[in-house]
Design a protein around this motif. Structure first.
Motif, PDB file in Angstrom:
ATOM      1  N   GLY A 128       0.776  -1.243   0.000  1.00  6.23           N
ATOM      2  CA  GLY A 128       0.000   0.000   0.000  1.00  6.23           C
ATOM      3  C   GLY A 128       0.795   1.274   0.000  1.00  6.23           C
TER       4      GLY A 128
ATOM      5  N   GLU B  85      -1.294   7.608  -2.388  1.00 10.30           N
ATOM      6  CA  GLU B  85      -0.197   6.708  -2.789  1.00 10.30           C
ATOM      7  C   GLU B  85      -0.162   6.461  -4.307  1.00 10.30           C
TER       8      GLU B  85
ATOM      9  N   GLY C  53      -0.133   4.019   3.387  1.00  8.25           N
ATOM     10  CA  GLY C  53      -1.065   2.926   3.177  1.00  8.25           C
ATOM     11  C   GLY C  53      -2.124   2.851   4.272  1.00  8.25           C
TER      12      GLY C  53
END
Length: 338
Positions: free
Chosen positions: A104, A138, A108
């Protein structure tokens, strides 16, 4: 009380993090969840001789969780495992594992502050946590709304149901990342734990742990856990330990079964996900502020195929507006009979 909510600590920016403890009213089985990363901090099994045995690795303080890079107990998203960060023409994901995107990204879901929005007492105590992931988070597209419900659904089991919706097409491939050690002793290796996986194949990976696109049979390899096998039996034949994705056989009622003869505790994992990443905690020694030794905890991570965003032959992990992503995993504990 079946549900207790208290303050676990404060992040470095002074945001409060609560801990929610779910306890079964009859058995004494309990699960602790933190709002930071929706992390499973403890799974306490009521052992007849030893009292409560925490079957996962844990930290004592919130600061340790902030410093942790092993994703101890965290929920992982938007995409679990490793993804080639810049390969897809529409998604330029953050790089936090060399040129790759791992679990992630830099923050994340596992380093985000979730909020417990509802607690349910009674015979099946539970908690509902929520997180909003904004467009561009992200490098992903779309505003994503995530809910995670954790509920004790029997005297010795709990179930996690994670759902998510998006307003733009985006990949979603979440997983849960507790490190199991069924002895309850974080100084004891998991090599003598016995594992069974309902998987006849695995995904070979490149030197940087990215799936090559091939799906290979486990026959004759150290990845053959179709029968109950000690984890340490063939680990010396691997490149530093296990860190492999194993597609599950369709229709498997139990995806994985883990047991410890030392404690007599057995764990059965059931899931609606396509496979499980089996990680034997090879890098724990360098990724945790407590300095756990390597292979004192293992992960059984249910999720879809890793790097599926860039592998057209893998089952898609894309979620469209109007669809609901759903991840449903159950952990059932018992004492072994042999």
């Amino acid at each position: 009380m079946p549900v207790i909510k208290d303050t676990f600590g404060y992040l470095q920016d002074d945001r409060r993090v609560d801990r929610i403890t779910l306890s079964h009213p009859r058995s004494g089985f309990s699960v602790e969840i933190l709002e930071y990363g929706a992390r499973i901090r403890a799974i306490n099994f009521p052992h007849a001789r030893r009292g409560p045995v925490n079957t996962v690795l844990s930290y004592a303080s919130l600061r340790e969780y902030e410093l942790d890079t092993a994703a101890l107990g965290a929920i992982i998203g938007r995409c679990a495992n490793r993804t080639v960060a810049r390969a897809h023409p529409e998604f330029q994901l953050s790089c936090n594992d060399g040129p790759n995107h791992l679990h992630g990204g830099l923050i994340g879901f596992g380093r985000s502050l979730w909020r417990a929005v509802a607690c349910v007492d009674g015979g099946s105590p539970g908690v509902l946590l929520e997180l909003q992931s904004p467009d561009g988070d992200e490098g992903y597209r779309g505003n994503v709304s995530v809910q995670m419900e954790v509920r004790l659904d029997s005297p010795l089991s709990f179930r996690t149901v994670v759902t998510a919706t998006t307003d733009r097409a985006t990949p979603l491939n979440l997983t849960l990342h507790p490190y199991f050690n069924l002895t309850g002793d974080p100084d004891v290796s998991i090599d003598d734990h016995e594992l069974r996986l309902a998987a006849a194949t695995y995904l070979p990976v490149s030197q940087d742990q990215i799936p090559t696109g091939e799906i290979r049979a486990v026959d004759g390899t150290p990845l053959d856990f179709r029968q109950r096998t000690p984890i340490g039996a063939r680990i010396h034949e691997t490149d530093g330990g296990y860190d492999h994705y194993c597609p599950l056989l369709p229709g498997s009622a139990v995806a994985a079964e883990l047991s410890s003869r030392r404690s007599g505790i057995r764990l059965s994992v059931s899931t609606n996900q396509r496979g499980i990443q089996f990680y034997s905690g090879n890098s724990l020694a360098g990724a945790t502020p407590r300095m756990f030794r390597a292979r004192v905890g293992l992960c059984l991570e249910p999720h879809g195929f890793p790097n599926a965003l860039n592998e057209p032959t893998f089952p898609s992990i894309m979620v469209q507006p109007g669809e609901t992503y759903r991840h449903d995993t159950r952990y059932l504990f018992a004492m072994t009979q042999d």
